[in-house]
Design a protein around this motif. Structure first.
Motif, PDB file in Angstrom:
ATOM      1  N   ALA A   1      27.591  40.131  27.273  1.00  9.25           N
ATOM      2  CA  ALA A   1      28.480  40.992  26.497  1.00  9.25           C
ATOM      3  C   ALA A   1      29.905  40.933  27.043  1.00  9.25           C
ATOM      4  CB  ALA A   1      27.960  42.432  26.529  1.00  9.25           C
ATOM      5  N   CYS A   2      30.046  40.894  28.359  1.00  4.69           N
ATOM      6  CA  CYS A   2      31.381  40.798  28.970  1.00  4.69           C
ATOM      7  C   CYS A   2      32.099  39.531  28.517  1.00  4.69           C
ATOM      8  CB  CYS A   2      31.253  40.815  30.493  1.00  4.69           C
ATOM      9  SG  CYS A   2      30.815  42.425  31.187  1.00  4.69           S
ATOM     10  N   ARG A   3      31.363  38.438  28.442  1.00  9.39           N
ATOM     11  CA  ARG A   3      31.998  37.191  28.010  1.00  9.39           C
ATOM     12  C   ARG A   3      32.483  37.302  26.568  1.00  9.39           C
ATOM     13  NH1 ARG A   3      32.282  32.596  30.274  1.00  9.39           N
ATOM     14  NH2 ARG A   3      30.491  32.820  31.652  1.00  9.39           N
ATOM     15  N   TRP A   4      31.653  37.860  25.698  1.00 11.69           N
ATOM     16  CA  TRP A   4      32.044  37.977  24.290  1.00 11.69           C
ATOM     17  C   TRP A   4      33.155  39.003  24.092  1.00 11.69           C
ATOM     18  CZ3 TRP A   4      26.277  37.763  22.482  1.00 11.69           C
ATOM     19  CH2 TRP A   4      25.913  36.419  22.284  1.00 11.69           C
ATOM     20  N   LEU A   5      33.189  40.028  24.913  1.00 15.34           N
ATOM     21  CA  LEU A   5      34.268  41.016  24.804  1.00 15.34           C
ATOM     22  C   LEU A   5      35.631  40.395  25.077  1.00 15.34           C
ATOM     23  CD1 LEU A   5      32.622  44.104  26.544  1.00 15.34           C
ATOM     24  CD2 LEU A   5      33.563  44.088  24.225  1.00 15.34           C
TER      25      LEU A   5
ATOM     26  N   ASP B   1      36.841  38.341  19.055  1.00 16.96           N
ATOM     27  CA  ASP B   1      37.388  39.596  18.540  1.00 16.96           C
ATOM     28  C   ASP B   1      36.303  40.428  17.871  1.00 16.96           C
ATOM     29  OD1 ASP B   1      36.906  38.075  16.307  1.00 16.96           O
ATOM     30  OD2 ASP B   1      38.945  38.176  15.511  1.00 16.96           O
ATOM     31  N   TRP B   2      35.037  40.139  18.177  1.00 17.85           N
ATOM     32  CA  TRP B   2      33.932  40.912  17.620  1.00 17.85           C
ATOM     33  C   TRP B   2      34.059  42.368  18.040  1.00 17.85           C
ATOM     34  CZ3 TRP B   2      29.331  37.309  19.359  1.00 17.85           C
ATOM     35  CH2 TRP B   2      29.448  36.068  18.692  1.00 17.85           C
ATOM     36  N   ASP B   3      33.629  43.261  17.145  1.00 20.93           N
ATOM     37  CA  ASP B   3      33.625  44.663  17.536  1.00 20.93           C
ATOM     38  C   ASP B   3      32.419  44.949  18.437  1.00 20.93           C
ATOM     39  OD1 ASP B   3      31.361  45.104  15.871  1.00 20.93           O
ATOM     40  OD2 ASP B   3      32.642  45.614  14.177  1.00 20.93           O
ATOM     41  N   VAL B   4      32.437  46.113  19.057  1.00 17.47           N
ATOM     42  CA  VAL B   4      31.424  46.455  20.050  1.00 17.47           C
ATOM     43  C   VAL B   4      30.026  46.469  19.447  1.00 17.47           C
ATOM     44  CG1 VAL B   4      30.589  48.315  21.553  1.00 17.47           C
ATOM     45  CG2 VAL B   4      33.018  47.711  21.543  1.00 17.47           C
ATOM     46  N   SER B   5      29.891  46.954  18.235  1.00 18.06           N
ATOM     47  CA  SER B   5      28.567  47.022  17.618  1.00 18.06           C
ATOM     48  C   SER B   5      27.979  45.626  17.409  1.00 18.06           C
ATOM     49  CB  SER B   5      28.626  47.778  16.290  1.00 18.06           C
ATOM     50  OG  SER B   5      29.484  47.111  15.373  1.00 18.06           O
TER      51      SER B   5
ATOM     52  N   ILE C   1      28.623  42.924  19.185  1.00 22.40           N
ATOM     53  CA  ILE C   1      28.252  42.404  20.497  1.00 22.40           C
ATOM     54  C   ILE C   1      26.968  43.062  20.995  1.00 22.40           C
ATOM     55  CG2 ILE C   1      28.964  42.344  22.932  1.00 22.40           C
ATOM     56  CD1 ILE C   1      31.835  41.917  21.920  1.00 22.40           C
ATOM     57  N   ALA C   2      26.832  44.345  20.761  1.00 23.96           N
ATOM     58  CA  ALA C   2      25.614  45.057  21.172  1.00 23.96           C
ATOM     59  C   ALA C   2      24.381  44.424  20.542  1.00 23.96           C
ATOM     60  CB  ALA C   2      25.711  46.531  20.792  1.00 23.96           C
ATOM     61  N   TYR C   3      24.427  44.187  19.249  1.00 27.98           N
ATOM     62  CA  TYR C   3      23.263  43.622  18.562  1.00 27.98           C
ATOM     63  C   TYR C   3      23.040  42.158  18.951  1.00 27.98           C
ATOM     64  CZ  TYR C   3      23.418  47.873  15.788  1.00 27.98           C
ATOM     65  OH  TYR C   3      23.416  49.195  15.394  1.00 27.98           O
ATOM     66  N   GLN C   4      24.125  41.428  19.151  1.00 31.52           N
ATOM     67  CA  GLN C   4      24.005  40.022  19.510  1.00 31.52           C
ATOM     68  C   GLN C   4      23.398  39.836  20.912  1.00 31.52           C
ATOM     69  OE1 GLN C   4      24.430  37.218  17.893  1.00 31.52           O
ATOM     70  NE2 GLN C   4      25.173  38.095  15.973  1.00 31.52           N
ATOM     71  N   THR C   5      23.541  40.830  21.756  1.00 37.65           N
ATOM     72  CA  THR C   5      22.980  40.728  23.108  1.00 37.65           C
ATOM     73  C   THR C   5      21.600  41.371  23.228  1.00 37.65           C
ATOM     74  OG1 THR C   5      24.318  42.665  23.710  1.00 37.65           O
ATOM     75  CG2 THR C   5      25.157  40.498  24.343  1.00 37.65           C
ATOM     76  N   GLY C   6      21.031  41.783  22.101  1.00 42.05           N
ATOM     77  CA  GLY C   6      19.645  42.250  22.110  1.00 42.05           C
ATOM     78  C   GLY C   6      19.445  43.743  22.176  1.00 42.05           C
ATOM     79  N   PHE C   7      20.540  44.528  22.152  1.00 38.68           N
ATOM     80  CA  PHE C   7      20.388  45.984  22.180  1.00 38.68           C
ATOM     81  C   PHE C   7      20.073  46.501  20.775  1.00 38.68           C
ATOM     82  CE2 PHE C   7      22.655  45.272  26.115  1.00 38.68           C
ATOM     83  CZ  PHE C   7      22.088  46.213  26.976  1.00 38.68           C
ATOM     84  N   GLN C   8      19.255  47.554  20.726  1.00 37.96           N
ATOM     85  CA  GLN C   8      18.808  48.100  19.446  1.00 37.96           C
ATOM     86  C   GLN C   8      19.872  48.972  18.789  1.00 37.96           C
ATOM     87  OE1 GLN C   8      15.895  47.651  17.861  1.00 37.96           O
ATOM     88  NE2 GLN C   8      14.638  46.618  19.391  1.00 37.96           N
ATOM     89  N   ASN C   9      20.696  49.638  19.607  1.00 34.47           N
ATOM     90  CA  ASN C   9      21.738  50.486  19.031  1.00 34.47           C
ATOM     91  C   ASN C   9      22.957  50.529  19.949  1.00 34.47           C
ATOM     92  OD1 ASN C   9      21.634  53.058  20.793  1.00 34.47           O
ATOM     93  ND2 ASN C   9      19.471  52.738  20.232  1.00 34.47           N
ATOM     94  N   VAL C  10      24.080  50.888  19.351  1.00 31.12           N
ATOM     95  CA  VAL C  10      25.355  50.847  20.062  1.00 31.12           C
ATOM     96  C   VAL C  10      25.436  51.920  21.153  1.00 31.12           C
ATOM     97  CG1 VAL C  10      27.863  50.974  19.802  1.00 31.12           C
ATOM     98  CG2 VAL C  10      26.484  49.904  18.024  1.00 31.12           C
TER      99      VAL C  10
ATOM    100  N   ALA D   1      37.245  49.607  27.185  1.00 31.83           N
ATOM    101  CA  ALA D   1      38.112  49.676  28.367  1.00 31.83           C
ATOM    102  C   ALA D   1      38.031  48.378  29.156  1.00 31.83           C
ATOM    103  CB  ALA D   1      37.707  50.865  29.236  1.00 31.83           C
ATOM    104  N   TYR D   2      36.840  47.800  29.247  1.00 34.68           N
ATOM    105  CA  TYR D   2      36.675  46.518  29.942  1.00 34.68           C
ATOM    106  C   TYR D   2      37.477  45.436  29.234  1.00 34.68           C
ATOM    107  CZ  TYR D   2      34.420  42.353  31.871  1.00 34.68           C
ATOM    108  OH  TYR D   2      34.184  41.138  32.480  1.00 34.68           O
ATOM    109  N   ARG D   3      37.375  45.385  27.907  1.00 40.11           N
ATOM    110  CA  ARG D   3      38.121  44.376  27.139  1.00 40.11           C
ATOM    111  C   ARG D   3      39.620  44.541  27.355  1.00 40.11           C
ATOM    112  NH1 ARG D   3      36.688  43.922  20.934  1.00 40.11           N
ATOM    113  NH2 ARG D   3      35.614  41.971  21.496  1.00 40.11           N
TER     114      ARG D   3
END
Length: 282
Positions: free
Chosen positions: A233-237, A241-245, A247-256, A273-275
């Motif tokens: 997720a850090c790499r994609w952030l 320019d993907w939004d957080v939601s 990236i969350a789904y793309q990394t396997g998380f069920q919800n934001v 904040a990390y981005r």
């Protein structure tokens, strides 16, 4: 995945160290350890670095010093800028330096690297010592290696692994199983993976699998999987320019909400904040 005991066979009897410049289409998942000290500098490539119980991103300029018998591997992941990945690798037994009282402070430094050191901002002189090393004669290489270690001792550094109690006998005994589970998670962390499916895959009960995984890897199964996902997720952030939601789904998380909570636990700040912090540095 259990690390493999690597026999460093390339150190010639007339040499006190091994130096290699690796050029590969990709850095493979080779979880291993060896009694020699290792210094690795990534010239080209990016992916995930595993050292002990630590999971971190790496990219060009990644410089890491590893102590004796510290399990590690660098694994190429994601879209690469070049077709060939390259790295400089130095390996040597600490006993050679112990023969010289004048180098006792460097021996102490290398012992302090038992859990690994990462050098976030190596100096221009350090990079030049590494990149020009192959053009030197053996005597100059030895002197240059000592100079390199001395400069690293004085350089800003951060510890890598938190594991201080590794059972190398257990690691050796469980090698194939650890390789199997680590490779599976590395390749499939974007998918939905649960404890029951993983324990069935390993032919273990969920309870036994949890105990076995913690002893073999140094983290609980869920913690390890979350760390792997958060690093991607850090790499994609910072590279999209993907939004957080997304990236969350793309990394396997069920919800934001869960993603945000896990991210803040791992990185001590929110994804946005990390981005912003990384982009500001750029």
């Amino acid at each position: 995945m259990k690390p493999f005991l690597e026999q460093i066979s390339g150190i010639h009897p007339s040499r006190s160290f091994q130096y290699r410049r690796l050029e590969l289409p990709a850095f493979p998942h080779f979880w291993h350890y060896h009694p020699e000290i290792e210094l690795t500098f990534i010239e080209k490539g990016k992916g995930i670095r595993y050292v002990g119980d630590n999971i971190s991103l790496f990219e060009e300029g990644d410089l890491v010093l590893l102590g004796e018998n510290l399990p590690h591997t660098w694994v190429t992941q994601g879209k690469q800028e070049t077709e060939i990945q390259s790295a400089y690798v130095f390996q040597f037994p600490i006993t050679h330096l112990q023969q010289f009282p004048e180098l006792s402070h460097l021996v102490t430094f290398l012992h302090q690297a038992k859990n690994g050191f990462f050098f976030p901002h190596p100096s221009r002189e350090i990079i030049e010592l590494i990149s020009h090393f192959g053009s030197l004669n053996p005597t100059s290489q030895l002197l240059s290696l000592i100079d390199l270690i001395a400069r690293l001792e004085k350089s800003p550094k951060t510890g890598i692994s938190n594991s201080s109690n590794r059972s190398l006998h257990f690691i050796e005994k469980e090698q194939k199983k650890i390789d199997r589970v680590k490779n599976y998670l590395h390749d499939n962390f974007q998918q939905q993976i649960n404890l029951n499916d993983m324990s069935n895959e390993m032919h273990m009960s969920p309870t036994y699998f949890c105990r076995w995984f913690k002893r073999a890897i140094g983290h609980t199964f869920i913690t390890y999987l979350n760390k792997l996902r958060i690093e991607q997720a850090c790499r994609w952030l910072t590279s999209t320019d993907w939004d957080v939601s997304e990236i969350a789904y793309q990394t396997g998380f069920q919800n934001v909400t869960h993603f945000n909570r896990v991210f803040k636990k791992e990185k001590s700040k929110s994804p946005l904040a990390y981005r912003a912090q990384v982009i500001k540095k750029i």
